[in-house]
Design a protein around this motif. Sequence first.
Motif, mmCIF file in Angstrom:
data_model
loop_
_atom_site.group_PDB
_atom_site.id
_atom_site.type_symbol
_atom_site.label_atom_id
_atom_site.label_comp_id
_atom_site.label_asym_id
_atom_site.label_seq_id
_atom_site.Cartn_x
_atom_site.Cartn_y
_atom_site.Cartn_z
ATOM 1 N N GLU A 24 69.922 10.193 83.247
ATOM 2 C CA GLU A 24 70.249 11.395 82.500
ATOM 3 C C GLU A 24 70.863 12.414 83.437
ATOM 4 O O GLU A 24 70.233 12.870 84.380
ATOM 5 N N THR A 25 72.093 12.755 83.236
ATOM 6 C CA THR A 25 72.781 13.753 84.045
ATOM 7 C C THR A 25 73.329 14.830 83.139
ATOM 8 O O THR A 25 73.517 14.620 81.941
ATOM 9 N N PRO A 26 73.603 16.034 83.688
ATOM 10 C CA PRO A 26 74.221 17.087 82.871
ATOM 11 C C PRO A 26 75.509 16.623 82.204
ATOM 12 O O PRO A 26 75.798 16.980 81.068
ATOM 13 N N LYS A 27 76.295 15.781 82.923
ATOM 14 C CA LYS A 27 77.549 15.292 82.344
ATOM 15 C C LYS A 27 77.278 14.426 81.126
ATOM 16 O O LYS A 27 77.963 14.518 80.101
ATOM 17 N N ALA A 143 69.700 20.152 75.334
ATOM 18 C CA ALA A 143 69.857 21.478 75.924
ATOM 19 C C ALA A 143 68.789 21.761 76.975
ATOM 20 O O ALA A 143 69.082 22.284 78.053
ATOM 21 N N ARG A 144 67.544 21.392 76.685
ATOM 22 C CA ARG A 144 66.463 21.644 77.635
ATOM 23 C C ARG A 144 66.660 20.833 78.913
ATOM 24 O O ARG A 144 66.464 21.328 80.029
ATOM 25 N N ILE A 158 70.788 26.524 75.119
ATOM 26 C CA ILE A 158 70.516 26.226 73.713
ATOM 27 C C ILE A 158 71.551 26.900 72.818
ATOM 28 O O ILE A 158 72.075 26.304 71.874
ATOM 29 N N GLY A 159 71.873 28.153 73.139
ATOM 30 C CA GLY A 159 72.887 28.870 72.362
ATOM 31 C C GLY A 159 74.252 28.221 72.463
ATOM 32 O O GLY A 159 74.953 28.061 71.458
ATOM 33 N N ASN A 160 74.642 27.813 73.678
ATOM 34 C CA ASN A 160 75.948 27.173 73.868
ATOM 35 C C ASN A 160 76.046 25.834 73.159
ATOM 36 O O ASN A 160 77.054 25.531 72.504
ATOM 37 N N PHE A 161 74.997 25.006 73.283
ATOM 38 C CA PHE A 161 75.019 23.697 72.632
ATOM 39 C C PHE A 161 75.039 23.846 71.108
ATOM 40 O O PHE A 161 75.768 23.135 70.411
#
Length: 441
Positions: A24-27, A143-144, A158-161
Amino acid sequence: MAIELMGTHQEEEAPLVADVSEIETPKNRTRDVHILSCAFLLVFLAYGAAQNLQTTVNARGNLGTVTLGILYVSFAVFSLFASLVVRVMGSRNSLVLGTTGYLLFIAANLKPTWYTMVPVSLFLGFAASIIWVGEGTYLTSLARGHARDSNLHEGTVIGNFNGEFWAMFALHQFVGNLITLAVLESGADGSSSNKSLLFIVFLCSMTLGAILMCFLRKIDDKEEKVSEDSSVSFCSAVISRLKSVITPLLDFKMLLIIPLIAYSGLQQAFVWAEYTKDVVNPTLGEAGVGGAMAVYGAFDAICSLVAGRLTSGLKSITFIVCAGAFFQAVIFVWLSLKYSATGGVLGIVYPLLMAALLGIGDGVLNTQLSALLALLFKHNMEGAFSQLKVWQSSAIASVFFLNTAVTLRTMAMIMLAAIFVSLAPFLYLVLKVEKAFSPPP
């Protein structure tokens, strides 16, 4: 010394055999947000446009209105148990299964009768409950994880996603209704063959969305699934999951949010049932419903993206919600006091202006309610998002059943009262918990 060299050699070789695809990566997480958003766009551009047409193309015997009412009653009932299904299946599998109900609903519209529409509407209520609880759980988990691994503020991520997802989702009204406008106007008389062609195009779009959903990466989250080798009995597990649905109702914060959730459902159903039938259809015609709802979807999408980008905590959520409620209140005051269908240029401008303002309000509520629940109910996401759909769909069903009994002006007055009834407890909630959930300076 040899042992040390061997250990070092093994450590150096370990990354070469790691399954990089499962890390699991941010990308990876942002990729999954893109896939989820595009899949929902493809599924709901078909369903949303079909739903907007139900009160007009299936008007005989109020078939369209009644089946939509049945659908949302079913949605509300199954939402009580949707979190249990999502936890057992996992959010990703629930998203895939949920698409089947929408496919069947579109297929039933190729031959709309009481014998096809009612059973499919009942099943779609189940499918909708798990796809939406799955979406809220999956997106919040992404998001978390992204915020944790990237060392970013959780509320902002969370807002952006949510902003990206709801902006793409809102485009379904724009794209789907442009397709409706193009196909229904392509024939000289709006024949049934054109309507069949429209629903075939919708089926193709939904199939692509369902296939795309299969490319979502599974989230390795122990809270999402029931372990097969658990020592806890199945009955105990079921009771535990059902408690997770009921628990939010015992939370004072949820009780204060429920009126706003219900209003979000009311305003959506008002657009689908009252606005399309009593505002757009008399002046722009059946094909014009697609054009007006395309405007609604465009403003909904833009507002969702902007509202998501502006979301950083409870204070920003409060400001954005109040702004969206104000825009919608203007429309309901207008409909309650002075509005009447007119011809000429104003007969075109007025419905489109209303569509824009109603779309702004819907974009606000979609993004901010999801962000609000994600912030306040971190340890029971499935239960919180189940409550969102229970109250939202119950409110939607009530409008479809009221649609045949009340006038447009009466419904507008009810909506205006609902705004004030929902905002009062929400603002009280803000006063109580704002400090705890405001972003750090």
